[in-house]
Design a protein around this motif. Structure first.
Motif, PDB file in Angstrom:
ATOM      1  N   ALA A  83       1.524  15.832 -11.923  1.00  0.00           N
ATOM      2  CA  ALA A  83       0.349  16.569 -12.414  1.00  0.00           C
ATOM      3  C   ALA A  83       0.391  18.019 -11.960  1.00  0.00           C
ATOM      4  O   ALA A  83       0.133  18.932 -12.731  1.00  0.00           O
ATOM      5  CB  ALA A  83      -0.930  15.904 -11.914  1.00  0.00           C
ATOM      6  N   TYR A  84       0.754  18.223 -10.657  1.00  0.00           N
ATOM      7  CA  TYR A  84       0.879  19.610 -10.168  1.00  0.00           C
ATOM      8  C   TYR A  84       1.868  20.388 -11.015  1.00  0.00           C
ATOM      9  O   TYR A  84       1.619  21.496 -11.441  1.00  0.00           O
ATOM     10  CB  TYR A  84       1.427  19.629  -8.736  1.00  0.00           C
ATOM     11  CG  TYR A  84       0.425  19.263  -7.688  1.00  0.00           C
ATOM     12  CD1 TYR A  84      -0.939  19.416  -7.926  1.00  0.00           C
ATOM     13  CD2 TYR A  84       0.840  18.787  -6.451  1.00  0.00           C
ATOM     14  CE1 TYR A  84      -1.847  19.081  -6.945  1.00  0.00           C
ATOM     15  CE2 TYR A  84      -0.056  18.450  -5.478  1.00  0.00           C
ATOM     16  CZ  TYR A  84      -1.405  18.595  -5.717  1.00  0.00           C
ATOM     17  OH  TYR A  84      -2.289  18.274  -4.750  1.00  0.00           O
ATOM     18  N   ARG A 101       0.812  12.451  -8.795  1.00  0.00           N
ATOM     19  CA  ARG A 101       0.104  13.692  -8.557  1.00  0.00           C
ATOM     20  C   ARG A 101       1.049  14.885  -8.600  1.00  0.00           C
ATOM     21  O   ARG A 101       0.717  15.961  -9.098  1.00  0.00           O
ATOM     22  CB  ARG A 101      -0.583  13.625  -7.193  1.00  0.00           C
ATOM     23  CG  ARG A 101      -1.578  14.729  -7.033  1.00  0.00           C
ATOM     24  CD  ARG A 101      -2.456  14.484  -5.871  1.00  0.00           C
ATOM     25  NE  ARG A 101      -3.336  13.352  -6.066  1.00  0.00           N
ATOM     26  CZ  ARG A 101      -3.957  12.727  -5.051  1.00  0.00           C
ATOM     27  NH1 ARG A 101      -3.746  13.111  -3.823  1.00  0.00           N
ATOM     28  NH2 ARG A 101      -4.751  11.720  -5.289  1.00  0.00           N
ATOM     29  N   SER A 128       0.833  -1.205   0.000  1.00  0.00           N
ATOM     30  CA  SER A 128       0.000   0.000   0.000  1.00  0.00           C
ATOM     31  C   SER A 128       0.867   1.254   0.000  1.00  0.00           C
ATOM     32  O   SER A 128       0.504   2.269  -0.559  1.00  0.00           O
ATOM     33  CB  SER A 128      -0.933   0.013   1.215  1.00  0.00           C
ATOM     34  OG  SER A 128      -0.186   0.282   2.371  1.00  0.00           O
ATOM     35  N   PHE A 177       2.151   1.916  -3.399  1.00  0.00           N
ATOM     36  CA  PHE A 177       0.999   2.373  -4.176  1.00  0.00           C
ATOM     37  C   PHE A 177       0.772   3.857  -3.918  1.00  0.00           C
ATOM     38  O   PHE A 177       0.620   4.663  -4.805  1.00  0.00           O
ATOM     39  CB  PHE A 177      -0.222   1.545  -3.760  1.00  0.00           C
ATOM     40  CG  PHE A 177      -1.487   2.054  -4.364  1.00  0.00           C
ATOM     41  CD1 PHE A 177      -1.617   2.174  -5.747  1.00  0.00           C
ATOM     42  CD2 PHE A 177      -2.568   2.404  -3.562  1.00  0.00           C
ATOM     43  CE1 PHE A 177      -2.788   2.633  -6.307  1.00  0.00           C
ATOM     44  CE2 PHE A 177      -3.733   2.868  -4.120  1.00  0.00           C
ATOM     45  CZ  PHE A 177      -3.843   2.975  -5.485  1.00  0.00           C
ATOM     46  N   ARG A 178       0.838   4.159  -2.615  1.00  0.00           N
ATOM     47  CA  ARG A 178       0.601   5.553  -2.258  1.00  0.00           C
ATOM     48  C   ARG A 178       1.669   6.463  -2.853  1.00  0.00           C
ATOM     49  O   ARG A 178       1.386   7.518  -3.368  1.00  0.00           O
ATOM     50  CB  ARG A 178       0.624   5.691  -0.730  1.00  0.00           C
ATOM     51  CG  ARG A 178      -0.672   6.237  -0.203  1.00  0.00           C
ATOM     52  CD  ARG A 178      -0.544   6.528   1.255  1.00  0.00           C
ATOM     53  NE  ARG A 178      -0.411   5.324   2.031  1.00  0.00           N
ATOM     54  CZ  ARG A 178       0.210   5.301   3.219  1.00  0.00           C
ATOM     55  NH1 ARG A 178       0.761   6.380   3.711  1.00  0.00           N
ATOM     56  NH2 ARG A 178       0.286   4.183   3.908  1.00  0.00           N
ATOM     57  N   ARG A 179       2.924   5.974  -2.746  1.00  0.00           N
ATOM     58  CA  ARG A 179       3.987   6.841  -3.242  1.00  0.00           C
ATOM     59  C   ARG A 179       3.818   7.100  -4.738  1.00  0.00           C
ATOM     60  O   ARG A 179       3.959   8.223  -5.179  1.00  0.00           O
ATOM     61  CB  ARG A 179       5.354   6.199  -2.949  1.00  0.00           C
ATOM     62  CG  ARG A 179       6.490   7.120  -3.326  1.00  0.00           C
ATOM     63  CD  ARG A 179       7.791   6.673  -2.726  1.00  0.00           C
ATOM     64  NE  ARG A 179       7.718   6.601  -1.281  1.00  0.00           N
ATOM     65  CZ  ARG A 179       8.412   5.728  -0.550  1.00  0.00           C
ATOM     66  NH1 ARG A 179       9.181   4.827  -1.144  1.00  0.00           N
ATOM     67  NH2 ARG A 179       8.321   5.717   0.755  1.00  0.00           N
ATOM     68  N   ARG A 189       1.190   7.010  -6.413  1.00  0.00           N
ATOM     69  CA  ARG A 189       0.075   7.916  -6.638  1.00  0.00           C
ATOM     70  C   ARG A 189       0.492   9.361  -6.394  1.00  0.00           C
ATOM     71  O   ARG A 189       0.166  10.267  -7.105  1.00  0.00           O
ATOM     72  CB  ARG A 189      -1.062   7.580  -5.680  1.00  0.00           C
ATOM     73  CG  ARG A 189      -2.195   6.852  -6.340  1.00  0.00           C
ATOM     74  CD  ARG A 189      -3.141   6.405  -5.288  1.00  0.00           C
ATOM     75  NE  ARG A 189      -3.796   7.561  -4.696  1.00  0.00           N
ATOM     76  CZ  ARG A 189      -5.079   7.857  -4.896  1.00  0.00           C
ATOM     77  NH1 ARG A 189      -5.807   7.074  -5.640  1.00  0.00           N
ATOM     78  NH2 ARG A 189      -5.624   8.899  -4.335  1.00  0.00           N
ATOM     79  N   ARG A 190       1.295   9.470  -5.281  1.00  0.00           N
ATOM     80  CA  ARG A 190       1.660  10.830  -4.958  1.00  0.00           C
ATOM     81  C   ARG A 190       2.625  11.408  -5.989  1.00  0.00           C
ATOM     82  O   ARG A 190       2.515  12.565  -6.367  1.00  0.00           O
ATOM     83  CB  ARG A 190       2.277  10.897  -3.572  1.00  0.00           C
ATOM     84  CG  ARG A 190       2.209  12.326  -3.082  1.00  0.00           C
ATOM     85  CD  ARG A 190       2.550  12.469  -1.661  1.00  0.00           C
ATOM     86  NE  ARG A 190       3.880  11.959  -1.415  1.00  0.00           N
ATOM     87  CZ  ARG A 190       4.298  11.596  -0.218  1.00  0.00           C
ATOM     88  NH1 ARG A 190       3.504  11.641   0.802  1.00  0.00           N
ATOM     89  NH2 ARG A 190       5.519  11.161  -0.032  1.00  0.00           N
TER      90      ARG A 190
END
Lengths: 334, 440
Positions: free
Chosen positions: B17-18, B14, B3, B6-8, B10-11
């Motif tokens: 994206a920023y 993101r 998890s 996964f989170r990393r 995702r971050r």
């Protein structure tokens, strides 16, 4: 959103993998207060960041000009000196409401709007109806419909100006060959308004026809079939099937055309030639848009021009309100 | 573990994206604010933007090319707007905001007083620039562009000494004299004589032709010779009682009421066609108009046009070059403006375009191009304009000269000429318009 938010809140305890949570739970938890706060902030803020560009642009090019125009309309503000403004209160507005040029422009905007919008939409509806039949080379016709819309206002207006030239223009040549006296299109009051609306009609009819065509193609075919079975002629089909089904679309085009007519500017300006912003020697085709331009950029009275802009906004809002009432009425009727 | 990776990921996604959004937003905003034209280009060259209206002839005479050759680090870009009534508001907005200003900006004479009085602080003082001598320029031209505290914000380009151009062929067909000397003598000093000749012309006018292009052209030309214009020396409007305005108005009214005009509006496409189709026999002919006639009438008009001294001498039009202080390359722009408005360069513009220089020292050496001379039936263009230039009355220009003039010609005169209203009605409408222009 609620999905991910829940996930963020419940994720750190390690829901679902109990074994590592029991042993390594502490280790994985150590950075968590800071990280989860960051994380939560991230999840809350990111949507705003994503929509921010729109609001930045809206603020810069929509909201700020609107507010600045409102501020300017309450001051004496000259194009030659923007740093110097004197507070006038509502003087600009009262002056405008007493100015016969303003009322004249408002009247012209209305009449030109009516004589351009009504025939335009009627013809567009007819053309769309014709295009809706099976035709050879229908794509070609549709592209041809859109061609005037793709032409620039400037070139279209220039061509029409030449067509309507009082001496040697094609229109006068045509009516002369039928035996009528030439008309000074630009300097006669109805002639000039007719000429300006003809430019508008020419440019926008095809565009509206395509919108109607799109809506017509969404009308279920069985309706026509059953109408035909009942013995309805094509005209009757058009009146009793097509028009009622197209009602929302028609309403939409009416609104859009009304807004366009209220802001009519390029066509009359170019039709007027030199000093076009006056809208003819007697202001006979000066629209509100032209009046605004004349006040602001030719005469240099930006404060007054701003007041015109705000009055135009008020007029548009009034039209929108009336339109909403009619739309509601129509919906109730059905 | 799973998890957290996964989170990393995702971050990190993101974050990307920023970054992308931020980059997009800043680049878009940057694209809006930065001036992509001006400034130094990648090759180290400096681009100088020159803002002009109509046909000033600087480009046509090849001056930009010549300057670029002798200054390898300079590139010149001319931004032309056809009509001054569209160019001038843009110039004002650019000066006010300080953004997007041209490095060198042309100013029309009917706007110069307003620019001097309200925008003086936004221009460089060209009177103090290297290589500029006041004595090079006509005194009145120099004074027009000089503020009260002695700052000269524009250098004179051309002036508009005004002759009368006429079509020899049409005059002949109407049974009028065609000799320029004879004509000048016939109408000398009095516009009524010119109108009388117009009456004679109309009696035997070739089919489809009129004596003048427009009543407004007559108004402008008569007014060009006025000593009393729309303002007095103290800056007060006197357009109602001004003798110059009255004379011009009366002459224009006689032409409009006498059905002597082709009812064209100057600088409209139909006016251009009127030149090409020989619709009128005379037209007011400031020096800068000569090039225009040549261009619009085309090769068929060669040798048919001629020019003579008008009943009164005057000045219609002319331009200045200024250097806005908000420009990026003021030093280079000043050098360019000084060079462009020097006598030698203005003489080249005259040769090409017949625009008449505001620098008397150039007059002795002026030579129109053989083509232009031939076009006007070998009229002595240089001598004619130089002679008229000597007689130009010193006149007071006012702050809203351009707009007042436009109200009179495009509202007042036009109502009489094209809508058949009486001169009284026309004048009343013009007055009302002027009050609106002045914000009264």
């Amino acid at each position: 959103m609620s999905d991910t938010a829940e996930y963020a809140e419940t994720a750190p305890p390690g829901k679902g993998d109990a074994a590592p949570a029991a042993t390594g739970g502490k280790a994985s938890r150590t950075p968590s207060p800071w990280r989860s706060r960051l994380y939560r902030w991230d999840i809350k803020a990111s949507p705003y960041v994503f929509v921010a560009p729109f609001f930045l642009f809206f603020g810069a090019f929509g909201l700020f000009p609107l507010l600045y125009t409102g501020w300017a309309s309450l001051h004496r503000l000259e194009l030659t000196n923007l740093d110097d403004s004197t507070w006038l209160g509502l003087d600009n507005y009262t002056n405008l409401l007493q100015s016969e040029y303003f009322w004249n422009a408002l009247g012209n905007t209305f009449t030109i709007g009516v004589i351009s919008t009504v025939p335009q939409l009627a013809v567009a509806l007819g053309i769309a109806h014709l295009l809706n039949y099976k035709l050879r080379g229908s794509m070609l016709w549709r592209v041809a419909m859109l061609a005037p819309y793709a032409t620039s206002v400037a070139s279209a207006s220039l061509v029409f100006t030449l067509l309507f030239a009082w001496d040697g223009g094609m229109v006068n040549w045509l009516i002369g060959s039928v035996g009528f006296d030439p008309v000074n299109w630009r300097e006669s009051s109805w002639g000039s308004q007719f000429a300006v609306s003809s430019i508008v009609i020419w440019r926008w009819t095809g565009y509206n026809a395509l919108i109607y065509l799109a809506a017509m193609q969404a009308v279920p075919h069985d309706l026509y079939e059953s109408a035909a079975l009942d013995g309805a002629s094509r005209w009757q089909q058009f009146r009793h099937v097509t028009i009622p089904m197209l009602r929302p679309t028609i309403l939409f085009t009416v609104v859009v055309s009304t807004i366009g007519a209220t802001q009519l500017f390029g066509e009359p300006l170019l039709f007027g030639g030199t000093a076009g912003s006056k809208g003819g020697a007697d202001h006979q085709f000066q629209t509100l848009g032209l009046y605004l331009y004349d006040q602001g950029w030719i005469n240099g009275h930006l404060g007054r021009a701003s007041a015109v802009a705000w009055l135009m906004l008020v007029i548009l809002l009034l039209i929108a309100a009336v339109n909403m009432l009619i739309a509601r009425r129509l919906r109730k009727d059905r | 573990m799973r998890s957290s990776t996964f989170r990393r990921s995702r971050r990190s996604r993101r974050l990307v994206a920023y970054a992308a959004t931020a980059a997009l937003a800043t680049s878009l905003l940057a694209a809006c604010s930065s001036d992509d034209e001006g400034g130094s280009a990648g090759d180290g060259k400096i681009t100088l933007n020159v803002g002009t209206f109509g046909v000033l002839g600087l480009k046509q005479a090849g001056l930009y090319d010549e300057y670029e050759k002798s200054h390898p680090n300079i590139r010149i870009k001319e931004n032309v707007i056809e009509r001054n009534d569209a160019y001038y508001p843009k110039l004002l907005t650019q000066l006010q905001s300080g953004a997007g200003v041209n490095d060198v900006a042309a100013i029309e004479v009917s706007n110069i007083t307003e620019v001097v009085q309200t925008q003086g602080a936004k221009f460089e003082d060209l009177g103090k620039a290297k290589g500029v001598k006041k004595s090079t320029y006509l005194d009145w031209k120099w004074d027009q562009a000089t503020t009260e505290d002695g700052k000269t914000i524009g250098l004179g380009l051309d002036i508009g000494p005004t002759a009368l151009c006429y079509r020899k062929d049409l005059f002949e067909k109407a049974g009028l004299p065609t000799d320029r000397e004879k004509l000048a003598k016939e109408w000398a000093g009095d516009w009524d004589k010119y109108v009388a000749l117009g009456k004679k012309y109309m009696e035997k006018a070739p089919k489809g032709t009129k004596f003048v292009d427009s009543a407004a052209s007559v108004y402008n030309q008569v007014f060009a010779g006025a000593t009393e214009r729309y303002y007095d020396k103290s800056g007060k409007e006197i357009y109602e009682d001004s003798q110059g305005r009255k004379d011009a108005w009366n002459a224009a009214m006689k032409v409009a009421r006498g059905d002597m005009s082709a009812k064209l509006k100057q600088f409209d496409p139909t006016w251009d066609q009127g030149f090409a189709n020989a619709k009128f026999a005379t037209v007011a002919c400031p020096a800068w108009m000569a090039g225009y006639i040549q261009e619009k009438t085309g090769p068929e008009g060669k040798g048919q046009w001629d020019m003579a001294k008008a009943p009164t001498d005057g000045n219609w039009g002319g331009a200045f070059l200024g250097v806005p202080s908000a420009g990026k390359h003021k030093k280079e722009a000043t050098e360019l403006a000084v060079w462009l408005s020097s006598p030698e360069q203005l003489a080249k513009v005259f040769a090409k375009q017949a625009s008449f220089p505001s620098t008397p020292s150039a007059y002795a050496s002026l030579k129109p191009s053989p083509a232009t001379k031939a076009y006007f039936n070998d009229a002595p263009i240089t001598e004619l304009y130089a002679d008229i230039a000597k007689n130009i009355p010193s006149a007071v220009y006012g702050i809203k000269d351009a707009q007042i003039g436009q109200s009179i010609t495009d509202i007042g005169v036009l109502q009489v000429e094209q809508q058949g209203k009486s001169p009284e009605e026309g004048w009343e409408a013009a007055q009302k318009e002027i009050k609106d222009v002045l914000g009264q």
